[in-house]
Design an enzyme around this catalytic site. Structure first.
Site, PDB file in Angstrom:
ATOM      1  N   LYS A   1      46.085  35.282  30.974  1.00 50.87           N
ATOM      2  CA  LYS A   1      45.163  34.247  31.458  1.00 50.87           C
ATOM      3  C   LYS A   1      45.725  32.874  31.122  1.00 50.87           C
ATOM      4  O   LYS A   1      46.219  32.654  30.017  1.00 50.87           O
ATOM      5  CB  LYS A   1      43.793  34.445  30.807  1.00 50.87           C
ATOM      6  CG  LYS A   1      42.710  33.493  31.301  1.00 50.87           C
ATOM      7  CD  LYS A   1      41.372  33.776  30.621  1.00 50.87           C
ATOM      8  CE  LYS A   1      40.260  32.885  31.140  1.00 50.87           C
ATOM      9  NZ  LYS A   1      38.975  33.159  30.458  1.00 50.87           N
TER      10      LYS A   1
ATOM     11  N   SER B   1      35.000  33.948  33.493  1.00 54.28           N
ATOM     12  CA  SER B   1      36.091  33.077  33.913  1.00 54.28           C
ATOM     13  C   SER B   1      37.433  33.803  34.035  1.00 54.28           C
ATOM     14  O   SER B   1      38.337  33.285  34.692  1.00 54.28           O
ATOM     15  CB  SER B   1      36.246  31.905  32.940  1.00 54.28           C
ATOM     16  OG  SER B   1      36.660  32.365  31.677  1.00 54.28           O
TER      17      SER B   1
ATOM     18  N   SER C   1      33.174  36.095  29.633  1.00 50.24           N
ATOM     19  CA  SER C   1      34.310  35.869  30.538  1.00 50.24           C
ATOM     20  C   SER C   1      35.333  36.996  30.610  1.00 50.24           C
ATOM     21  O   SER C   1      36.206  36.963  31.479  1.00 50.24           O
ATOM     22  CB  SER C   1      35.029  34.573  30.169  1.00 50.24           C
ATOM     23  OG  SER C   1      34.307  33.473  30.645  1.00 50.24           O
TER      24      SER C   1
END
Lengths: 99, 494
Positions: free
Chosen positions: B79, B154, B178
């Site tokens: 990420k 997210s 997330s």
């Protein structure tokens, strides 16, 4: 409902320049979120309830010993700067002529 | 090379160890698949083709020398809120569009040391603020099960990359859901670790008292392998703690039955607003746990809904302080104004997207004179009550079973105009974050459109071992985690 003066005051505190359209939109949206958050003040919270700032019980954490380790080189530290001279970050004057 | 790309970490390691496949072959299979599917899915912000091949060759040399680590030669994607040395790291933000870190996050250096292969950096909501990955400055990521749906957020890029077999496993972060929510919406396994179990050093900070790093994987065994690779106290993160390490072998060989396990079903997680199919699938999964020998009882977490209000004060307050560092001086975008303060304002006004600005404003307001006690301190006190809710529940049961998200993946664009509606998507993941406990999301069904549904298993702080074992047992008896979206290239033409 937050006034546009309040939105401007918060934006200045947060160092954010906002367009007129953003000011209008944030006044509405922040008001709606704050109205929702107002339920926090309606809930029963005893005086003995402490605030939780961390779920861990550890507080001060000290290094066991102070060991010198390699750090960033000057070149690496300046690598991502938007404006840099050979050895420093370049910014506008923080103090004006009158200060 | 579909078959290679769908391997779990455990399966890939077996083939690598037996020299049935090389890290280079494995890596090329992923790079080829990324090239084919990225135009439709957009899971990545940066694909690191050259680095991946270099790391694969280095892994092959280590394998040839007889080395063995749980991740040696395993292709992983990261990420884009975790800093990677010499590999651009944007946090999904224009303000960091050209930022090339000079150092690695602790989790990244751990993966490097173990010989994992980095395929690239994954798309996410800007600074991890969002529930749909629509807040990325670098475009929308699409759900591989239906391209008109969000992947959740997210860590949306991470969930899509795992679901679409664009990587073997992915790093994500979970501040309020997330990892878990995108894992649920994309049909993969995602473990949010107990706060402090994995170092946050090198995670671009959003809300420091809530931020956790973790992995999204193809199954619970891989989640255990990743936890073992990432966990441990880090002198560079004063909030990291040492806990007894996870026992991967015990997860792999989890008992087939759940005799004696006490499962609590929090009644507040089945209230109005939950999609019927989500409730049915989660209740069916709970019935399955019961059929495997678990004792199921209803419990109450009375402050569940208050979690949303508390979170959306505390997290923005912390974010407003953390994001003060983006001032256009040391790194990132600079928009020059009339004086230094004007430069700060213009830089931040131009560099941050709408949701980030909204949260900075909200947090600044909640921390400002006259509102601090009414909002911020009040929210922190409610956080204490939420933590107590979990402590009381875990006095009665070993584990909680609940939905992850009230709905399956929603259409792209359907909630972007109404932030409060978007926040409500997090109502079932926020309380565990506020309490700092661990929770896993595992696939437990599909709705009538074929969109995945997630089951959330929540354990007490540092209770990952049991959570992983129960998840593993459930996956031994179900095949939801094995199903794959239909990504034939012909079907993607539209």
């Amino acid at each position: 409902m937050l006034s546009s003066e309040e939105v401007e005051r918060i934006a200045y505190l947060a160092r954010l320049s906002l367009s007129e359209a953003e000011k209008v939109r944030y006044a509405q949206q922040l008001s709606a979120i704050l109205d929702y958050a107002a339920q926090l003040s309606r809930v029963e919270v005893g005086d003995d309830v402490p605030p939780t700032s961390s779920v861990l019980s550890v507080h001060s954490v000290m290094r066991l010993e102070d060991t010198i380790l390699p750090g960033l080189t000057r070149e690496a530290a300046l690598r991502n700067a938007p404006l840099a001279d050979e050895s420093y970050f370049v910014v506008q004057a923080a103090l004006g002529d009158d200060d | 090379m579909r078959a290679l790309c769908s391997l779990t970490i455990a399966e890939a390691r077996r083939l690598l160890r037996e020299r049935a496949v090389s890290a280079r072959e494995l890596t090329f299979a992923y790079l080829e698949r990324i090239q084919q599917l990225e135009p439709s899915l957009h899971a990545f912000i940066s694909v690191a083709t050259e680095l991946a091949i270099e790391m694969a060759d280095a892994a092959d040399r280590r394998i040839a020398r007889g080395e063995d680590t749980p991740l040696l030669g395993v292709p992983i994607a990261i990420k884009d809120v975790l800093v990677t040395r010499d590999l651009r790291t944007t946090a999904g933000s224009r303000i960091l569009e050209n930022y090339v870190p000079t150092w690695d996050a602790t989790v990244v250096s751990k993966l490097r040391a173990m010989g994992a292969v980095f395929l690239g950096k994954l798309n996410c909501d800007e600074f991890a603020m969002g529930s749909s990955t629509e807040n990325s400055a670098f475009g929308v990521t699409r759900n591989p099960w239906r391209l008109d749906r969000v992947p959740g957020g997210s860590s949306g890029g991470s969930a899509v990359a795992v679901a679409a077999d664009l990587c073997c496993a992915a790093l994500g972060t979970d501040t309020g859901g997330s990892i878990r929510q995108p894992a649920a919406l994309c049909g993969v396994t995602g473990l949010k670790n107990s706060y402090g179990r994995i170092s946050r050093y090198g995670l671009i900070a959003f809300a420091s008292s809530l931020d956790t790093v973790g992995a999204l994987t193809k199954d619970a065994l891989d989640a255990a392998i990743m936890l073992q690779a990432l966990e441990g106290r880090d002198p560079n993160d004063s909030t990291s703690v040492s806990a007894p390490p996870v026992d991967v072998h015990a997860v792999e060989h989890a008992p087939e039955k759940l005799q004696g396990l006490r499962v609590g079903v929090p009644k507040e997680y089945f209230t109005a607003g939950i999609q019927d199919e989500v409730e049915e699938a989660v209740r069916a999964a709970i019935a399955q746990l019961e059929a495997l020998g678990a004792r199921v009882q209803e419990v109450s977490l009375p402050r569940t809904e208050l979690g949303l209000a508390a979170y959306y004060i505390i997290a923005p307050a912390e974010a407003s302080a953390n994001l003060a560092r983006f001032d256009g001086v040391k790194y990132g975008l600079r928009v020059t104004g009339n004086d230094l303060i004007d430069t700060y304002c213009r830089t931040r006004g131009a560099g941050f997207g709408a949701e980030v600005k909204r949260r900075i404003m909200l947090g600044t307001y909640a921390l400002s004179a006259g509102y601090y006690d009414a909002y911020y301190v009040r929210a922190q006190k409610v956080r204490t009550l939420i933590k107590q809710d979990f402590e009381q529940a875990f006095a009665q049961v070993d584990i909680l079973a609940a939905p992850v998200s009230p709905t399956t993946a929603f259409p792209i664009g359907s909630k972007t105009e109404d932030p409060l509606q978007m926040y409500l998507a997090d109502v079932f993941t926020l309380p565990a974050s506020l309490a700092g406990v661990c929770a896993i999301s595992i696939p437990c069904g599909f709705d009538r459109l074929g969109l995945p549904i997630g089951l959330q298993l929540i354990g007490p702080a540092f209770g990952e071992q049991r959570v992983l074992q129960v998840a593993r047992t459930y996956q031994m008896h179900t095949d939801f985690h094995l199903r794959k979206p239909n990504l034939d290239l012909s079907s993607l033409a539209s």
